[in-house]
Design a protein around this motif. Sequence first.
Motif, short mmCIF file in Angstrom:
data_model
loop_
_atom_site.label_atom_id
_atom_site.label_comp_id
_atom_site.label_asym_id
_atom_site.label_seq_id
_atom_site.Cartn_x
_atom_site.Cartn_y
_atom_site.Cartn_z
N PRO A 1 0.81 -1.23 0.00
CA PRO A 1 0.00 0.00 0.00
C PRO A 1 0.84 1.28 0.00
O PRO A 1 0.51 2.24 -0.70
CB PRO A 1 -0.82 -0.13 1.29
N LEU A 2 1.94 1.28 0.75
CA LEU A 2 2.77 2.49 0.79
C LEU A 2 3.50 2.73 -0.53
O LEU A 2 3.73 3.88 -0.92
CB LEU A 2 3.78 2.41 1.94
N GLU A 3 3.86 1.67 -1.22
CA GLU A 3 4.47 1.84 -2.54
C GLU A 3 3.48 2.45 -3.52
O GLU A 3 3.83 3.33 -4.31
CB GLU A 3 4.97 0.49 -3.06
N LYS A 4 2.24 2.03 -3.46
CA LYS A 4 1.22 2.60 -4.34
C LYS A 4 0.91 4.04 -3.96
O LYS A 4 0.67 4.89 -4.84
CB LYS A 4 -0.04 1.72 -4.29
N LEU A 5 0.95 4.32 -2.67
CA LEU A 5 0.75 5.70 -2.23
C LEU A 5 1.89 6.58 -2.74
O LEU A 5 1.67 7.73 -3.15
CB LEU A 5 0.69 5.73 -0.70
N GLN A 6 3.11 6.04 -2.75
CA GLN A 6 4.24 6.80 -3.25
C GLN A 6 4.12 7.04 -4.75
O GLN A 6 4.46 8.13 -5.24
CB GLN A 6 5.56 6.08 -2.95
N ASP A 7 3.63 6.05 -5.49
CA ASP A 7 3.42 6.25 -6.92
C ASP A 7 2.44 7.39 -7.17
O ASP A 7 2.62 8.20 -8.08
CB ASP A 7 2.90 4.96 -7.57
N CYS A 8 1.40 7.48 -6.36
CA CYS A 8 0.44 8.57 -6.46
C CYS A 8 1.13 9.90 -6.19
O CYS A 8 0.91 10.89 -6.90
CB CYS A 8 -0.71 8.33 -5.49
N PHE A 9 1.97 9.93 -5.17
CA PHE A 9 2.70 11.14 -4.79
C PHE A 9 3.63 11.61 -5.91
O PHE A 9 3.66 12.80 -6.26
CB PHE A 9 3.49 10.88 -3.51
N VAL A 10 4.38 10.69 -6.52
CA VAL A 10 5.30 11.06 -7.60
C VAL A 10 4.53 11.55 -8.81
O VAL A 10 4.94 12.48 -9.50
CB VAL A 10 6.21 9.87 -7.96
N ASN A 11 3.37 10.94 -9.07
CA ASN A 11 2.53 11.40 -10.18
C ASN A 11 2.10 12.85 -9.98
O ASN A 11 2.06 13.64 -10.92
CB ASN A 11 1.31 10.49 -10.31
#
Length: 452
Positions: free
Chosen positions: A44-54
């Motif tokens: 979940p945190l990796e996906k949250l980070q992908d959202c943040f980088v986007n």
Amino acid sequence: MNEPNHFTPCASLAAVGLQFQHLAIWSVVAQHVHIKQKIRTHTPLEKLQDCFVNILAGGQGLVEINTRLRADAALQHAFGRTTCAEQSTVSDTLTACTPANVHEMRAALTALLRQHSQTYRHDYGKGWQLFDIDMLGLCAGRLGEGVTKGYFPNRKNARGRQLGRVLATHYDEIITERLFSGKRQLEKSLLELVDATATTLELDETKRKNTLLRIDGGGGSDLNINALLTRDYQVLVKIHNWQRARKLAATADEWFADPKVPEREIGWVTQPHRYACATHQIALRKRNAKGKWTYTVLVSTLSDPMLCELNREPKSKLLRAQERALRIVHGYDLRGGGAETQHKGDKQGLGLAKRNKQKFAAQEMLVLLAQLAHNLVIWTRNALACTAPCLAKYGIQRMVRDVLRIPGHVRFDAVGKVHITLSEKHPLAQSVLHGFNNWLPHDELSVNLGKI
């Protein structure tokens, strides 16, 4: 990932990503936020980070993760990711967020602010602090939690939610953000925002006495003004009650034209309303489309030196009455260059108003990710401006659109060092190069210019 020269349209953002890793910013988030969701390929945190980088890459919606980030292996690697989640799974993770996760994310942002922000390190003994407090309407589909009719500028009968935020105006940093239902206005939210800011920045009595809160008329109720005065804050606020404003304005003995806004007149209130402590009260009047006078009243506790500093003027001797009134009014007008400018920049640069989730906690998490993105962009700008002063006045939109989107090549060598080549044809490349070479760790990264 040992292949040479990976092209990316965001090579300058890749350099920021490596500094992001060096500062261990996401590690702080990982220490606080624990989202319960089944793990398949990405946590979940990796996906949250992908959202943040986007968001940092200028993505206006979650769907752009697939086209903007998944196709850019160099950018993924720069932020510590070897792959990128598909946008639908990122959306599912946001939906899985609970109010407890939102609270955890706020705690992470508090820790990061205390580590990296200039606002937290402000020396209150040498100068006062300025916070602009306002509400920002976020329109949304009617089925979302907390989506109601409310006040949304230039959007009649619109529905959405309200975002309350506190901006440290001297530093352009967002300190506090809270999401509310569409009907909730600043009058009911102000004290919650102020108290959350005081907690985050650990404002004691001495710091509060040297803190100015500049507030829109929605927060200017008697209850709010008295509460802030008893907490020892300095205030500059427009009163909320228009009927009282008319009565107070009627006590002005003399009106004079505003040299900066000729159609507006200013007068001193000679019989001011009593608050918890002494205040200056200034009335303003302006004719509406029908030719009738409309009135507003500003309440201020600022001393003459503070008024001069607020208006970016050298401190002078005691001001005459008319000079003092003008500086109170013009100091309030500067809100347009503070909170309102940052609102616009976040909407256009970070897509703040474009990403909507039906679940309230999911939308709150998106708001907090955008807050972190805003502050990281500001910290990057300030660091680069130390050796590239031309960047000092860049807002969020220009930073995301221009400074963080310089194309180039990224190469990861066998010993782990990263080599970034920025396009020498980009008009900002030379300035950004000097800034990066002064800011980034040279033993882990090298940045240069070249033909792309």
